[in-house]
Scaffold this active site. Structure first.
Site, mmCIF file in Angstrom:
data_model
loop_
_atom_site.group_PDB
_atom_site.id
_atom_site.type_symbol
_atom_site.label_atom_id
_atom_site.label_comp_id
_atom_site.label_asym_id
_atom_site.label_seq_id
_atom_site.Cartn_x
_atom_site.Cartn_y
_atom_site.Cartn_z
ATOM 1 C CG MET A 209 -16.114 10.209 -13.273
ATOM 2 S SD MET A 209 -17.790 10.646 -12.958
ATOM 3 C CE MET A 209 -18.657 10.573 -14.341
ATOM 4 C CG HIS B 215 -26.151 10.871 -7.364
ATOM 5 N ND1 HIS B 215 -25.290 10.420 -8.562
ATOM 6 C CD2 HIS B 215 -27.270 11.237 -7.968
ATOM 7 C CE1 HIS B 215 -26.112 10.373 -9.701
ATOM 8 N NE2 HIS B 215 -27.341 10.518 -9.313
HETATM 9 C C1 GRF Z 1 -20.084 16.198 -8.355
HETATM 10 O O1 GRF Z 1 -21.224 16.907 -8.810
HETATM 11 C C2 GRF Z 1 -20.421 15.022 -7.635
HETATM 12 O O2 GRF Z 1 -21.569 14.824 -7.066
HETATM 13 C C3 GRF Z 1 -20.393 13.899 -8.865
HETATM 14 O O3 GRF Z 1 -19.467 14.505 -9.586
HETATM 15 C C4 GRF Z 1 -19.079 15.928 -9.482
HETATM 16 C C5 GRF Z 1 -17.794 15.985 -8.861
HETATM 17 O O4 GRF Z 1 -17.516 17.247 -8.941
HETATM 18 N N1 GRF Z 1 -20.440 12.585 -8.149
HETATM 19 P P1 GRF Z 1 -15.944 17.549 -8.298
HETATM 20 O O5 GRF Z 1 -14.842 16.810 -8.848
HETATM 21 O O6 GRF Z 1 -16.129 16.981 -6.662
HETATM 22 O O7 GRF Z 1 -15.707 19.046 -8.429
#
Ligand code: GRF
Length: 214
Positions: free
Chosen positions: A92, A111
């Protein structure tokens, strides 16, 4: 076959990380996960990666003076582990053009929407509010513009009348777990090439359009 040395960058839960790690356990998978790094030391995924015996690194962005210092620290760790490919999996932080330039065509992101629709956050809520009938997820190479860049793989998910953001998001997530390892396989095995904004090459049929049953 030489397996590409791959790092996964996370900020939280890490379910896509789990999917990549599981896929890379197969000896014939063309990528090997050599590092999981997080900008959040308390990311649940980091503890799981460590428990799985993988090298992990916490690069807490808050202790650095700015983005450049954070990225340089991260870059040194990646170089120390001789990383060749980087997969963002729920990471993030936005990267600077400098960092992205270090990893041109070697930095993937997932994404939770069918790009170029629904860049940014809260994709499932926005898809429901717009009444779209098809939603999904995208694996793409990272470029300086957020949630843009050549698309490696997508999966489509039908939107049901009964869907909430949670139920829709759960079905999209299941598809994320399917397409991310597939996309990494394609990139790590040099099965695809980037031409402009397009990723061209031998895409397996299952990758073309994946309509998950409700
Ligand atoms: C996922 O939905 C991904 O597409 C987005 O953030 C979320 C991460 O989930 N970028 P995780 O940490 O892989 O469970």
């Amino acid at each position: 076959m030489r397996r590409r040395r791959t790092a996964i960058l996370i900020s939280g839960r890490g379910s896509n990380m789990d999917a990549l790690i599981a896929a890379a356990r197969a000896p014939d998978f063309p990528a090997e996960i050599v590092l999981v790094a997080s900008n959040r030391p308390d990311a649940p995924g980091l503890a799981r990666a460590k428990a799985a015996g993988l090298a992990v690194a916490a690069v807490d962005h808050k202790i650095y003076a700015g983005r450049e210092e954070f990225e340089r620290a991260l870059q040194i760790i990646l170089e120390t582990h001789r990383v060749e490919l980087v997969c963002l999996a729920g990471f993030m932080r936005l990267f600077s053009p400098w960092f992205i330039g270090q990893w041109r065509d070697r930095l993937l992101n997932i994404h939770p929407a069918l790009l170029p629709s629904y860049r940014g956050l809260h994709t499932h809520e926005r898809a429901l509010a717009d009444g779209v009938k098809i939603h999904g997820c995208t694996v793409h190479f990272v470029v300086p513009e957020m949630d843009e860049g050549p698309i490696v793989a997508q999966a489509a998910v039908p939107v049901l009348d009964t869907d909430t953001a949670e139920t829709l998001g759960a079905r999209v997530l299941a598809q994320e777990h399917a397409i991310y390892p597939n996309a990494l396989r394609l990139v790590a095995s040099d099965a695809v090439r980037v031409e402009g904004n397009r990723v061209l090459g031998a895409l397996p049929a299952s990758n073309a359009t994946l309509l998950a049953p409700p």
